[in-house]
Design a protein around this motif. Sequence first.
Motif, PDB file in Angstrom:
ATOM      1  N   SER A 615     -29.690  87.869 -24.916  1.00 37.92           N
ATOM      2  CA  SER A 615     -30.361  86.820 -26.827  1.00 37.92           C
ATOM      3  C   SER A 615     -29.364  86.352 -27.579  1.00 37.92           C
ATOM      4  O   SER A 615     -28.746  85.461 -28.615  1.00 37.92           O
ATOM      5  CB  SER A 615     -31.366  87.041 -27.165  1.00 37.92           C
ATOM      6  N   GLY A 616     -28.335  87.671 -27.669  1.00 37.53           N
ATOM      7  CA  GLY A 616     -26.528  86.671 -29.258  1.00 37.53           C
ATOM      8  C   GLY A 616     -25.718  85.506 -28.280  1.00 37.53           C
ATOM      9  O   GLY A 616     -25.964  84.679 -29.258  1.00 37.53           O
ATOM     10  N   GLU A 617     -26.443  85.502 -27.289  1.00 34.26           N
ATOM     11  CA  GLU A 617     -25.353  84.241 -27.040  1.00 34.26           C
ATOM     12  C   GLU A 617     -26.096  82.695 -27.155  1.00 34.26           C
ATOM     13  O   GLU A 617     -25.727  82.282 -26.804  1.00 34.26           O
ATOM     14  CB  GLU A 617     -25.081  84.283 -25.523  1.00 34.26           C
ATOM     15  N   ILE A 618     -27.390  82.673 -27.309  1.00 37.43           N
ATOM     16  CA  ILE A 618     -28.190  81.952 -26.902  1.00 37.43           C
ATOM     17  C   ILE A 618     -28.598  81.034 -28.395  1.00 37.43           C
ATOM     18  O   ILE A 618     -28.010  79.988 -28.489  1.00 37.43           O
ATOM     19  CB  ILE A 618     -29.906  81.823 -26.451  1.00 37.43           C
ATOM     20  N   PRO A 619     -28.467  81.759 -29.928  1.00 39.90           N
ATOM     21  CA  PRO A 619     -27.873  81.493 -30.991  1.00 39.90           C
ATOM     22  C   PRO A 619     -26.653  80.996 -31.092  1.00 39.90           C
ATOM     23  O   PRO A 619     -26.677  79.413 -31.636  1.00 39.90           O
ATOM     24  CB  PRO A 619     -28.342  82.189 -31.991  1.00 39.90           C
ATOM     25  N   LEU A 620     -25.049  81.092 -30.681  1.00 35.88           N
ATOM     26  CA  LEU A 620     -23.873  80.673 -30.900  1.00 35.88           C
ATOM     27  C   LEU A 620     -24.621  79.625 -29.628  1.00 35.88           C
ATOM     28  O   LEU A 620     -22.682  78.523 -29.948  1.00 35.88           O
ATOM     29  CB  LEU A 620     -23.084  82.236 -29.809  1.00 35.88           C
ATOM     30  N   LEU A 621     -24.688  79.537 -28.288  1.00 33.80           N
ATOM     31  CA  LEU A 621     -24.463  78.867 -27.441  1.00 33.80           C
ATOM     32  C   LEU A 621     -24.939  77.347 -28.475  1.00 33.80           C
ATOM     33  O   LEU A 621     -24.628  76.217 -28.444  1.00 33.80           O
ATOM     34  CB  LEU A 621     -25.522  78.300 -26.662  1.00 33.80           C
ATOM     35  N   LEU A 622     -26.454  77.307 -29.020  1.00 32.68           N
ATOM     36  CA  LEU A 622     -27.070  76.349 -30.722  1.00 32.68           C
ATOM     37  C   LEU A 622     -25.806  76.048 -31.371  1.00 32.68           C
ATOM     38  O   LEU A 622     -25.898  75.043 -31.484  1.00 32.68           O
ATOM     39  CB  LEU A 622     -28.277  76.946 -30.570  1.00 32.68           C
ATOM     40  N   VAL A 623     -25.228  76.984 -31.510  1.00 34.75           N
ATOM     41  CA  VAL A 623     -23.763  76.672 -33.167  1.00 34.75           C
ATOM     42  C   VAL A 623     -22.487  75.830 -32.434  1.00 34.75           C
ATOM     43  O   VAL A 623     -22.223  74.992 -32.775  1.00 34.75           O
ATOM     44  CB  VAL A 623     -24.058  77.927 -33.498  1.00 34.75           C
ATOM     45  N   LEU A 624     -22.517  76.629 -30.613  1.00 31.37           N
ATOM     46  CA  LEU A 624     -21.561  75.395 -30.676  1.00 31.37           C
ATOM     47  C   LEU A 624     -21.750  73.889 -30.126  1.00 31.37           C
ATOM     48  O   LEU A 624     -21.188  73.016 -30.544  1.00 31.37           O
ATOM     49  CB  LEU A 624     -21.557  76.298 -29.389  1.00 31.37           C
ATOM     50  N   ILE A 625     -22.578  74.119 -29.749  1.00 30.67           N
ATOM     51  CA  ILE A 625     -23.716  72.440 -29.364  1.00 30.67           C
ATOM     52  C   ILE A 625     -23.859  71.325 -30.690  1.00 30.67           C
ATOM     53  O   ILE A 625     -23.048  70.624 -30.993  1.00 30.67           O
ATOM     54  CB  ILE A 625     -24.614  72.360 -29.141  1.00 30.67           C
ATOM     55  N   ALA A 626     -24.289  72.184 -32.118  1.00 32.42           N
ATOM     56  CA  ALA A 626     -24.404  71.517 -33.606  1.00 32.42           C
ATOM     57  C   ALA A 626     -22.583  71.661 -33.792  1.00 32.42           C
ATOM     58  O   ALA A 626     -22.689  70.256 -34.699  1.00 32.42           O
ATOM     59  CB  ALA A 626     -25.154  72.087 -34.414  1.00 32.42           C
ATOM     60  N   LEU A 627     -21.680  72.181 -33.653  1.00 30.65           N
ATOM     61  CA  LEU A 627     -21.002  71.724 -34.004  1.00 30.65           C
ATOM     62  C   LEU A 627     -20.153  71.252 -33.065  1.00 30.65           C
ATOM     63  O   LEU A 627     -18.940  70.276 -34.091  1.00 30.65           O
ATOM     64  CB  LEU A 627     -20.123  73.839 -34.294  1.00 30.65           C
ATOM     65  N   LEU A 628     -20.146  70.416 -31.870  1.00 30.44           N
ATOM     66  CA  LEU A 628     -19.117  69.817 -31.097  1.00 30.44           C
ATOM     67  C   LEU A 628     -19.819  68.310 -31.612  1.00 30.44           C
ATOM     68  O   LEU A 628     -19.586  67.756 -31.913  1.00 30.44           O
ATOM     69  CB  LEU A 628     -19.309  69.830 -29.956  1.00 30.44           C
ATOM     70  N   VAL A 629     -21.123  68.295 -31.760  1.00 27.38           N
ATOM     71  CA  VAL A 629     -22.236  67.147 -32.399  1.00 27.38           C
ATOM     72  C   VAL A 629     -21.340  66.730 -33.570  1.00 27.38           C
ATOM     73  O   VAL A 629     -20.910  65.525 -33.587  1.00 27.38           O
ATOM     74  CB  VAL A 629     -23.180  67.735 -32.253  1.00 27.38           C
ATOM     75  N   GLN A 630     -21.368  67.165 -34.362  1.00 26.67           N
ATOM     76  CA  GLN A 630     -20.099  67.288 -35.533  1.00 26.67           C
ATOM     77  C   GLN A 630     -19.164  67.494 -35.817  1.00 26.67           C
ATOM     78  O   GLN A 630     -18.585  66.183 -36.617  1.00 26.67           O
ATOM     79  CB  GLN A 630     -20.683  68.665 -37.024  1.00 26.67           C
ATOM     80  N   TRP A 631     -18.545  67.532 -35.081  1.00 24.43           N
ATOM     81  CA  TRP A 631     -17.034  67.083 -34.637  1.00 24.43           C
ATOM     82  C   TRP A 631     -16.982  65.845 -34.314  1.00 24.43           C
ATOM     83  O   TRP A 631     -16.170  64.531 -35.247  1.00 24.43           O
ATOM     84  CB  TRP A 631     -16.555  67.690 -33.479  1.00 24.43           C
TER      85      TRP A 631
END
Length: 669
Positions: A615-631
């Motif tokens: 379950s720890g990987e799912i929020p981190l995946l959400l963070v990566l998606i949000a971060l790439l979108v922001q970038w």
Amino acid sequence: MSQASPPETNAPRRAAGIAPLLIVGGLLAAVVAAALVVLAGGNRYVILGLPSPDAFTQHGLTVVRVLSEIGAVVTVGSLLFAAFLVPPRDTGALDVGGYAALRMAGWGSAAWFVGALLSAPFTAADAVGRPIGDVLPADILITLIGTLSQAKAWLLTAAIALLVLVGTRIVLTWGWTTVLFGLALAGIVPVAVTGHSSSGGQHDLATNSLLLHLLAAALWVGGLVALLAHGRRGHDHLGLAASRFSRIALVCWIVMAGSGVVNALVRLPLSDLFSTSYGLLVVAKIVALLVLGVFGYLQRERGVKGIVERGTGAALLRLAATEVLIMLVTFGIAAGLARTPPPRTAYVEPGRVELQLGYPIDAAPTAMRLIFDVRFDLIFGTLAIVMAALYLRGVFRLRRQDIAWPVGRTIAWLAGCFVILFATSSGFGKYSPAMFSIHMQTHMMLSMLAPVLLVLGGPMTLALRAIKPAGKGAPPGMREWVLAFVHSPVSRALTNPVVALVLFVGSFYGLYLSGLFDSAVPEHWAHLLMNAHFLLVGYIFYWPVLGVDPSPRKLPYLARLGLVFASMPFHAFFGVILMSMQTVVGQQFYRSLALPWNTDLLADQRLGGGIAWASGEIPLLLVLIALLVQWARADDREARRTDRRVDSGDSDDLDAYNAMLKQMADPKP
């Protein structure tokens, strides 16, 4: 802590005028408490099956507790006043009124320290039913305090009060005053979470309600005392301070009334409300609170309006002085109530699980029970609802001003609040203290999912847009406080990438693999502290990573990606360690519960480790998606800005490029 010099003032020094009122009120509160113990609580030792100490020990404990409580509220209220109710100087140093309140906090913390320090041996003597002189030898006292949680809590409170006392002598700036204010609030917690409310059935609700009750009382009573002292000194900004305190007082009164009702219902059935001594004390306290509510209303309607319309605070000061006396008498009633046991008819012998958790668990967890078996958490459930309400208020304020606010941010914030509510008040919150695997799921929701959603909501940006600035020459308000927090040294230190990563990842290893969890898991207050820690360290980590709100450290997107990727192996490795361990974390406590469907504790721990890993990987995946979108959006905005500069012929990059080409085309001499 500060190099600023104390402010000078020629205002009349009438601070001492508040001291007789506090002394009279304190003596009155002590007399009321002692009388109530004699009239209503004299048989408490027989009821509880405890040996009875001598009268001096019984009443001495009541008196020193009243002294400690009055000192605590004066300290908290004075620091509240200095930090938030009167404006500091432009340099950040305290003004005359704030400095005087800080000195008053010093006297309050001295009384708080003495009362708390004396309460430790008196509590020990009361617990073993011996005169205070019999437990004063150092070896006996150390042994008793080491085995009594509330005696240890009083010592911890005394240590915090001493730190506050030292701080009031060396602090002169607004920023450090807020730190002292937070420390003083923390000093109320140890005794609140280890008193009689922390044991027996329903002790989770009783402890949470008592904690809210005491914090609200300290802010209300202490703030009013500080306001009265400020008015008697004749300093400026009385109208501003009274207006700000009036709003705080209303919230505190609502919290005190609601938490008091919950605490009374936990301890006493309604049928015993008028037929028992304990019930009559509850009624007396309710009546006192209602009277205080009336005075609070009069204070707002007459006192504050009198300052605004006639420029005088005489009516406010008269009302405040009377209200302080009634409040201190209420403290006496509360102290007597704390020393009075509930009637026998209200006492039901709790089962083994209920004694440990505060409530029974009769069936194994299922998907339906985890979702719908609700047990509302007074602390975090209330926090989630209040956070959602304040955010929506800010959004509606922007809409009234025709200012757009992204819907996605609102959805993210409300989803984060829902995750907090769901993790603490659904079946997950109910089963979390009893099973390690459920606890780990709650941990993941609070540390890795809720903070991501809350950070994506951009609450500080919303506050900075929705709250009007104070204006030039006006006292700083909420917007200025938010900006001060963002740019404070504390925020800058916590958002350091190394510090944030260590706090976020190191918490897993430090809590579960050091033996700390084994000591913490039996205590309700420790579960509250763990939940708060999970939320805070998660927010601190994701705040500079996602970057929606202004941060004291502006990290480039590549560094943010690196920080996220750096945390991922540590989470996975932690889950693997849990799954491969041959010893059970918190084994003694889980064994004592003896849940029939949770006999294989090692298998439950391995399940918890798998949950931490997966379950720890799912929020981190959400963070990566949000971060790439922001970038991508940041690059797109930068490209559009560059295009506009080129189209307007005002591009430094284009000029530099053309100059380079010209230099390359020119023949060399």
